[in-house]
Write a protein that holds these residues in place. Structure first.
Motif, PDB file in Angstrom:
ATOM      1  N   GLY A 210       5.501  -3.281   0.432  1.00 46.62           N
ATOM      2  CA  GLY A 210       6.855  -3.651   0.043  1.00 46.62           C
ATOM      3  C   GLY A 210       7.357  -2.920  -1.180  1.00 46.62           C
ATOM      4  N   GLY A 211       6.796  -1.728  -1.445  1.00 39.82           N
ATOM      5  CA  GLY A 211       7.215  -0.954  -2.603  1.00 39.82           C
ATOM      6  C   GLY A 211       6.577  -1.401  -3.900  1.00 39.82           C
ATOM      7  N   THR A 212       5.612  -2.342  -3.843  1.00 40.61           N
ATOM      8  CA  THR A 212       5.019  -2.876  -5.069  1.00 40.61           C
ATOM      9  C   THR A 212       3.857  -2.028  -5.583  1.00 40.61           C
ATOM     10  OG1 THR A 212       3.478  -4.291  -3.836  1.00 40.61           O
ATOM     11  CG2 THR A 212       5.633  -5.222  -4.397  1.00 40.61           C
ATOM     12  N   THR A 213       3.189  -1.293  -4.714  1.00 40.17           N
ATOM     13  CA  THR A 213       2.057  -0.456  -5.095  1.00 40.17           C
ATOM     14  C   THR A 213       1.899   0.632  -4.040  1.00 40.17           C
ATOM     15  OG1 THR A 213      -0.273  -0.488  -5.777  1.00 40.17           O
ATOM     16  CG2 THR A 213       0.320  -1.837  -3.876  1.00 40.17           C
ATOM     17  N   SER A 214       0.906   1.493  -4.201  1.00 38.22           N
ATOM     18  CA  SER A 214       0.760   2.616  -3.289  1.00 38.22           C
ATOM     19  C   SER A 214       0.125   2.189  -1.979  1.00 38.22           C
ATOM     20  CB  SER A 214      -0.101   3.706  -3.930  1.00 38.22           C
ATOM     21  OG  SER A 214      -1.389   3.196  -4.224  1.00 38.22           O
ATOM     22  N   THR A 215       0.676   2.680  -0.885  1.00 40.48           N
ATOM     23  CA  THR A 215       0.103   2.560   0.445  1.00 40.48           C
ATOM     24  C   THR A 215       0.863   3.545   1.321  1.00 40.48           C
ATOM     25  OG1 THR A 215      -0.564   1.039   2.214  1.00 40.48           O
ATOM     26  CG2 THR A 215       1.647   0.766   1.347  1.00 40.48           C
ATOM     27  N   ALA A 216       0.401   3.737   2.551  1.00 43.74           N
ATOM     28  CA  ALA A 216       1.093   4.657   3.455  1.00 43.74           C
ATOM     29  C   ALA A 216       2.459   4.069   3.824  1.00 43.74           C
ATOM     30  CB  ALA A 216       0.260   4.897   4.700  1.00 43.74           C
ATOM     31  N   ILE A 217       3.524   4.814   3.560  1.00 51.65           N
ATOM     32  CA  ILE A 217       4.870   4.328   3.872  1.00 51.65           C
ATOM     33  C   ILE A 217       5.089   4.289   5.380  1.00 51.65           C
ATOM     34  CG2 ILE A 217       7.328   4.852   3.701  1.00 51.65           C
ATOM     35  CD1 ILE A 217       6.228   3.718   1.171  1.00 51.65           C
ATOM     36  N   ASN A 218       4.558   5.284   6.079  1.00 52.10           N
ATOM     37  CA  ASN A 218       4.709   5.363   7.526  1.00 52.10           C
ATOM     38  C   ASN A 218       3.396   5.010   8.209  1.00 52.10           C
ATOM     39  OD1 ASN A 218       7.439   6.423   7.397  1.00 52.10           O
ATOM     40  ND2 ASN A 218       6.516   8.349   6.719  1.00 52.10           N
ATOM     41  N   VAL A 219       3.478   4.662   9.485  1.00 53.47           N
ATOM     42  CA  VAL A 219       2.273   4.399  10.264  1.00 53.47           C
ATOM     43  C   VAL A 219       1.481   5.702  10.382  1.00 53.47           C
ATOM     44  CG1 VAL A 219       1.369   3.680  12.512  1.00 53.47           C
ATOM     45  CG2 VAL A 219       3.419   2.577  11.568  1.00 53.47           C
ATOM     46  N   VAL A 220       0.179   5.643  10.109  1.00 51.06           N
ATOM     47  CA  VAL A 220      -0.690   6.813  10.206  1.00 51.06           C
ATOM     48  C   VAL A 220      -1.447   6.710  11.528  1.00 51.06           C
ATOM     49  CG1 VAL A 220      -2.593   8.089   9.169  1.00 51.06           C
ATOM     50  CG2 VAL A 220      -0.905   6.939   7.707  1.00 51.06           C
ATOM     51  N   SER A 221      -1.252   7.693  12.402  1.00 48.37           N
ATOM     52  CA  SER A 221      -1.846   7.651  13.738  1.00 48.37           C
ATOM     53  C   SER A 221      -2.728   8.872  13.975  1.00 48.37           C
ATOM     54  CB  SER A 221      -0.746   7.606  14.807  1.00 48.37           C
ATOM     55  OG  SER A 221       0.090   6.481  14.632  1.00 48.37           O
ATOM     56  N   GLY A 222      -3.729   8.686  14.829  1.00 53.01           N
ATOM     57  CA  GLY A 222      -4.606   9.797  15.174  1.00 53.01           C
ATOM     58  C   GLY A 222      -5.905   9.762  14.392  1.00 53.01           C
ATOM     59  N   VAL A 223      -6.980  10.151  15.052  1.00 55.38           N
ATOM     60  CA  VAL A 223      -8.312  10.031  14.471  1.00 55.38           C
ATOM     61  C   VAL A 223      -8.442  10.814  13.170  1.00 55.38           C
ATOM     62  CG1 VAL A 223     -10.747  10.589  14.829  1.00 55.38           C
ATOM     63  CG2 VAL A 223      -9.415   9.540  16.674  1.00 55.38           C
ATOM     64  N   ASP A 224      -8.050  12.079  13.156  1.00 56.70           N
ATOM     65  CA  ASP A 224      -8.248  12.907  11.963  1.00 56.70           C
ATOM     66  C   ASP A 224      -7.463  12.379  10.766  1.00 56.70           C
ATOM     67  OD1 ASP A 224      -9.980  14.559  13.321  1.00 56.70           O
ATOM     68  OD2 ASP A 224      -8.449  16.048  13.835  1.00 56.70           O
ATOM     69  N   LYS A 225      -6.189  12.055  10.986  1.00 58.63           N
ATOM     70  CA  LYS A 225      -5.358  11.567   9.879  1.00 58.63           C
ATOM     71  C   LYS A 225      -5.871  10.239   9.343  1.00 58.63           C
ATOM     72  CE  LYS A 225      -1.043  13.856  11.259  1.00 58.63           C
ATOM     73  NZ  LYS A 225       0.364  13.641  11.694  1.00 58.63           N
ATOM     74  N   VAL A 226      -6.259   9.348  10.251  1.00 62.93           N
ATOM     75  CA  VAL A 226      -6.749   8.040   9.815  1.00 62.93           C
ATOM     76  C   VAL A 226      -8.085   8.183   9.086  1.00 62.93           C
ATOM     77  CG1 VAL A 226      -7.638   5.813  10.614  1.00 62.93           C
ATOM     78  CG2 VAL A 226      -5.494   6.720  11.547  1.00 62.93           C
ATOM     79  N   ALA A 227      -8.957   9.060   9.578  1.00 63.57           N
ATOM     80  CA  ALA A 227     -10.247   9.265   8.911  1.00 63.57           C
ATOM     81  C   ALA A 227     -10.043   9.780   7.492  1.00 63.57           C
ATOM     82  CB  ALA A 227     -11.101  10.236   9.722  1.00 63.57           C
ATOM     83  N   ARG A 228      -9.150  10.740   7.319  1.00 67.98           N
ATOM     84  CA  ARG A 228      -8.889  11.271   5.970  1.00 67.98           C
ATOM     85  C   ARG A 228      -8.295  10.187   5.068  1.00 67.98           C
ATOM     86  NH1 ARG A 228      -7.288  15.988   8.862  1.00 67.98           N
ATOM     87  NH2 ARG A 228      -5.095  15.395   8.701  1.00 67.98           N
ATOM     88  N   LEU A 229      -7.393   9.388   5.635  1.00 65.59           N
ATOM     89  CA  LEU A 229      -6.794   8.303   4.854  1.00 65.59           C
ATOM     90  C   LEU A 229      -7.861   7.329   4.374  1.00 65.59           C
ATOM     91  CD1 LEU A 229      -4.388   6.589   3.840  1.00 65.59           C
ATOM     92  CD2 LEU A 229      -4.316   5.541   6.110  1.00 65.59           C
ATOM     93  N   TRP A 230      -8.766   6.935   5.268  1.00 64.16           N
ATOM     94  CA  TRP A 230      -9.761   5.934   4.898  1.00 64.16           C
ATOM     95  C   TRP A 230     -10.817   6.486   3.945  1.00 64.16           C
ATOM     96  CZ3 TRP A 230     -10.004   0.756   5.383  1.00 64.16           C
ATOM     97  CH2 TRP A 230      -8.932   0.179   6.072  1.00 64.16           C
ATOM     98  N   LEU A 231     -11.106   7.750   4.039  1.00 65.31           N
ATOM     99  CA  LEU A 231     -12.005   8.339   3.048  1.00 65.31           C
ATOM    100  C   LEU A 231     -11.326   8.382   1.679  1.00 65.31           C
ATOM    101  CD1 LEU A 231     -13.662  11.110   5.220  1.00 65.31           C
ATOM    102  CD2 LEU A 231     -14.830   9.186   4.117  1.00 65.31           C
ATOM    103  N   GLY A 232     -10.019   8.548   1.680  1.00 69.65           N
ATOM    104  CA  GLY A 232      -9.271   8.466   0.426  1.00 69.65           C
ATOM    105  C   GLY A 232      -9.294   7.055  -0.140  1.00 69.65           C
ATOM    106  N   LEU A 233      -9.163   6.059   0.741  1.00 70.82           N
ATOM    107  CA  LEU A 233      -9.238   4.665   0.292  1.00 70.82           C
ATOM    108  C   LEU A 233     -10.630   4.337  -0.242  1.00 70.82           C
ATOM    109  CD1 LEU A 233      -7.227   2.949   3.174  1.00 70.82           C
ATOM    110  CD2 LEU A 233      -6.487   3.278   0.803  1.00 70.82           C
TER     111      LEU A 233
END
Length: 307
Positions: A210-233
């Motif tokens: 809700g704009g209160t802290t950092s998170t993906a603004i858009n839905v992240v789809s696909g194995v490679d993109k999601v894997a990179r996102l979760w390694l960042g998390l």
């Protein structure tokens, strides 16, 4: 009717009413407010005119929730980023005190992915579908709540049923737990190949802050993109790291199935601080199909985990 007797009768229906309110709105606070409002209306109603108290209260809560859904639709137009339902977060072990909401989410219809799909429906579709499919309310009563014909109420439920069919059937809790634990272990090792192997080809991550802290603004789809996102998390929150779990992370149940609660943490020794947030998951075909990053404080009122 004697006030004490009326209060006891109402309390006997509280869990059911919370179930109705939460599944209709996807909001813990709205559900609780609707149940409280139904009690206030009951207290001033002519009890002798009420033939079936459970049905009467269900109708009252449904009408209140319909109003809440319509106002929520207007709020969502101005909402920053993605919109997710409010999770109900409970401890993995048995609770020492009865918790009506914890009982509610033991049912498969309350798994998080199912509520995400309900959020895509129009308010009348959601009311028609939830009341008929979830609580066996006849279409003539639903039509009266919505102010439409019986046939129109039936068609609203049909369209909603088609949308709901897109949600994967919940897997057994044991299977869900194994897959999530494997994902966390892979993240703990920063093992990109293992993370990728655990993600469903149609995987997506949805963040809601809700704009209160950092998170993906858009839905992240696909194995490679999601894997990179979760390694960042993982780097940000220590997901999968045993030390981080001892300090600020906790395995919990998110709408009845295994997830992660990240407790609020201050900036310490170079590690970035973070507000409280919740991670939930959906498993399909033995892999993670959906992941949900919930960080808006206004939507974390359903955390029922003792500290």
């Amino acid at each position: 009717m004697v006030a004490a007797l009326l209060a006891d009768l109402f309390e006997s229906h509280r869990s059911h009413l919370l179930s109705v309110g939460y599944r209709l709105t996807g909001s813990v606070s709205d559900a609780e407010d609707a149940v409280q409002e139904s009690w206030l209306r009951l207290a001033v109603a002519h009890q002798y005119e009420i033939e079936d108290l459970r049905a009467w209260l269900t109708t009252v809560v449904s009408r209140i929730c319909l109003d809440r859904l319509r106002s929520a639709s207007a709020r969502r137009e101005k909402y920053v980023g993605q919109w997710l339902p409010e999770p109900i977060v409970t401890a993995t072990g048995p609770s020492t005190a009865p918790d009506p909401l914890a009982v509610v989410v033991r049912k498969q219809d309350y798994r998080f992915a199912a509520l995400v799909v309900l959020d895509t429906l129009t308010p009348p579709q959601r009311v028609a579908f939830v009341l008929h499919e979830g609580f066996s309310v006849p279409f003539d009563e639903i039509a009266d709540i919505l102010g439409v014909s019986v046939e129109a109420a039936r068609q609203l439920a049909v369209r909603a049923r088609k949308a709901a069919a897109r949600t994967p059937d919940p897997v057994p809790d044991e299977e869900h737990e194994v897959v999530v634990q494997q994902l966390l272990a892979a993240l703990g090792r920063a093992d990109m190949d293992a993370v990728v192997a655990l993600l469903h080809p149609d995987v997506r991550t949805i963040g809601d802050a809700g704009g209160t802290t950092s998170t993906a603004i858009n839905v992240v789809s696909g194995v490679d993109k999601v894997a990179r996102l979760w390694l960042g998390l993982r780097r940000m929150h220590g997901l999968g790291d045993p030390e981080a779990f001892r300090e600020s992370l906790e395995l919990v149940l998110v709408n009845g199935q295994l997830g992660v609660l990240v407790h609020e943490r201050a900036f310490v020794d170079g590690r970035s601080g973070t507000p409280t947030r919740v991670y939930g998951f959906t498993v399909k075909d033995g892999k993670v199909w959906g992941a949900y990053d919930l960080a808006n404080p206004a939507k974390l009122k359903g955390i029922h985990v003792p500290h």
